[in-house]
Enzyme design. Structure first.
Site, PDB file in Angstrom:
ATOM      1  CE  LYS A 171      25.603   7.393  19.730  1.00 26.83           C
ATOM      2  NZ  LYS A 171      25.284   5.994  20.195  1.00 26.83           N
ATOM      3  CD  GLU A 245      13.777  14.049  28.012  1.00 23.72           C
ATOM      4  OE1 GLU A 245      14.066  14.018  29.242  1.00 23.72           O
ATOM      5  OE2 GLU A 245      13.473  13.048  27.364  1.00 23.72           O
ATOM      6  CB  CYS A 279      13.606  10.731  31.646  1.00 22.36           C
ATOM      7  SG  CYS A 279      12.447  11.205  30.336  1.00 22.36           S
ATOM      8  CD  GLU A 377      17.260   9.708  35.577  1.00 24.61           C
ATOM      9  OE1 GLU A 377      16.181   9.823  34.975  1.00 24.61           O
ATOM     10  OE2 GLU A 377      18.342  10.077  35.089  1.00 24.61           O
TER      11      GLU A 377
END
Length: 479
Positions: A171, A245, A279, A377
């Site tokens: 997906k 992750e 990331c 973040e």
């Protein structure tokens, strides 16, 4: 309307998802949206494919994956362009990563799977006979991938899963579906059996249906920590293996002996790669207090010099953010940084472009590690320069984070940098640069995730290890 791919056939529905260019805010295409029933069919098809003699044959599987890699290699330029038009990645970066990366990963894991025997015999430690160790595919894999490096991060999962003999239901993120459908088309051209790779399209609701599906044997996810926590909860309840992750807020520790010019040149990539939408980026830049202003000015000059513009222009170094929503998020944090009293040294606004979800590379100085722009973040081109007194405080600041995915150390003394890197609580750290190594495990600690991808460890994550105990001196024992 672009169809999705289930059980070796292309499917369409009445529901559609628009794909919008972040550079000019115009529709690029529409993609048919999958329903939960389509996920059910995809999982069932993957389960059937696992039992296909054609797929169970290791030699035949290697042949098919080699052809798959060749098909991907043949249209590298178009695949790179697909990423750029969907998520705003500069075309030079897409050409260097999204084009060759999936091909290299598929070839690496195909060769690795061919080199590692499916079975091995080990003598028992008690001296009584031996144990036959079998490596078996974990089964049906649900792979859910983000939009920032969509093809590369897909192949982080797809390549080892297929090489191990698993079947996959993929997906992609709603923002980047076209490249996932091209991967499916390449798999079809290569002759992968129906159901080995399925691509379903939709949002997080559809993704949760896939994660919780009783026919799924493992989940592999890259994305936000919030979504990862939800997926982890579901997999924990189901006792289902999961690789997560997740996010990061990595630190670049600039030591007092660092060469300023070389460091700032390296930070352009290590801290701002892909418009800040990566990331592992070192978005907290820790500098000796006595060098703070010097480093801040140099980083601000570097950020201000980057060419912002059309991602398909080879001269562009910073493209647009992926969506209007993402730009709102980044601009919210820029406002928070200003209100907190940090020194705005570069950016902090939109560039003078008529259309597109652009934000100028932004640098704040005199930032406290307690501030929101240092804790959270942001996932955009926003850097926080934070002063420290000595090495112990620098390491303490770097480790004072809920995340632990990446990080860098900058110094003229590599051994000294290595000593500091050993003290950083992170899954990966670079000394004087940062570049992921396909042959070594990649992943995070703390809220940055669970498990590892890449390297031989990435293949093992898609295998069950079965021990078969053989009685000593049994005449019926196979030789």
């Amino acid at each position: 309307m672009k169809p999705f791919y289930v059980a070796g056939t292309w499917q369409t529905t009445s529901a559609a998802l628009p794909v919008i260019s972040p550079a000019d805010e115009q529709d690029i295409a529409t993609v048919a949206l999958s329903a939960p029933s389509d996920v059910d069919r995809a999982v069932a098809a993957a389960d059937r494919a696992l039992r296909s003699p054609e797929w169970q044959s290791a030699d035949n599987r290697i042949r098919l994956l080699t052809r798959f890699a060749g098909e991907l290699d043949s249209n590298s330029a178009e695949r790179a362009r697909l990423t750029s038009v969907q998520n705003g990645m500069p075309i030079t970066l897409a050409t260097a990563t999204e084009a060759p990366g999936p091909v290299g990963l598929l070839r690496y894991y195909t060769a690795l799977a061919a080199a590692i025997p499916q079975e091995e015999r080990r003598p028992r430690l008690d001296g009584r006979g031996e144990t036959l160790l079998r490596r078996e595919p974990v089964g049906v894999v649900a792979a859910i991938v983000p939009w920032n490096f969509p093809q590369l991060l897909t192949m982080f999962k797809l390549a080892p899963a297929l090489a191990a003999g698993c079947a996959v239901v993929l997906k992609p993120a709603p923002e980047t579906t076209l490249d996932a459908l091209e991967l499916a088309a390449a798999a079809e051209r290569a002759g992968l059996p129906p159901g080995v790779l399925n691509v379903v399209t939709g949002d997080g609701v559809l993704g949760e249906h896939l994660v919780a599906h009783p026919g799924v044997h493992k989940v592999a996810f890259t994305g936000s920590t919030a979504a990862g926590r939800r997926i982890g909860e579901i997999c924990g309840r189901l006792v289902r293996p999961v690789t997560l992750e997740l996010g990061g807020k990595s630190a670049a520790i600039v030591l007092d002996d660092a060469d300023l010019e070389a460091t700032v040149t390296g930070l352009a990539t290590a801290s701002l790669l892909n418009n800040g939408q990566t990331c592992h980026l070192s978005t907290r830049i820790l500098v000796p207090r006595h060098r703070h202003d010097e480093v801040l000015d140099a980083v601000a000059d570097m950020a201000s010099s980057l060419v912002v513009g059309d991602p398909l222009d080879p001269e562009t170094q910073v493209g647009p953010l992926v969506s209007k929503r993402q730009r709102r998020r980044v601009e919210k944090y820029i406002s928070l940084g200003k209100r907190a009293g940090a020194t705005l040294a570069a950016g902090g606004r939109r560039p003078g472009l008529r259309r597109g979800w652009f934000v100028s590379p932004t640098v704040f100085g005199n930032v406290s590690n307690d501030s929101l722009i240092a804790r959270n973040e942001i996932f955009g081109p926003v850097l926080a320069v934070i002063p420290y007194r000595d090495i112990d405080e620098a390491v303490a600041i770097a480790n004072d984070s809920q995340y632990g995915l990446g990080g860098t150390v900058w110094t003229s003394d590599v051994e000294r940098g290595l000593d500091v890197a050993r003290r950083v609580e992170s899954g990966t750290v670079g000394v004087n640069f940062y570049d992921i190594d396909v042959g070594a495990p990649f992943g995070g600690v703390k809220a940055s995730g669970l498990g590892r991808e890449l390297g031989p460890e990435g293949l093992t994550a898609y295998q069950h290890l079965k021990s078969v105990y053989l009685q000593p001196n049994d005449p019926r024992r196979p030789s």
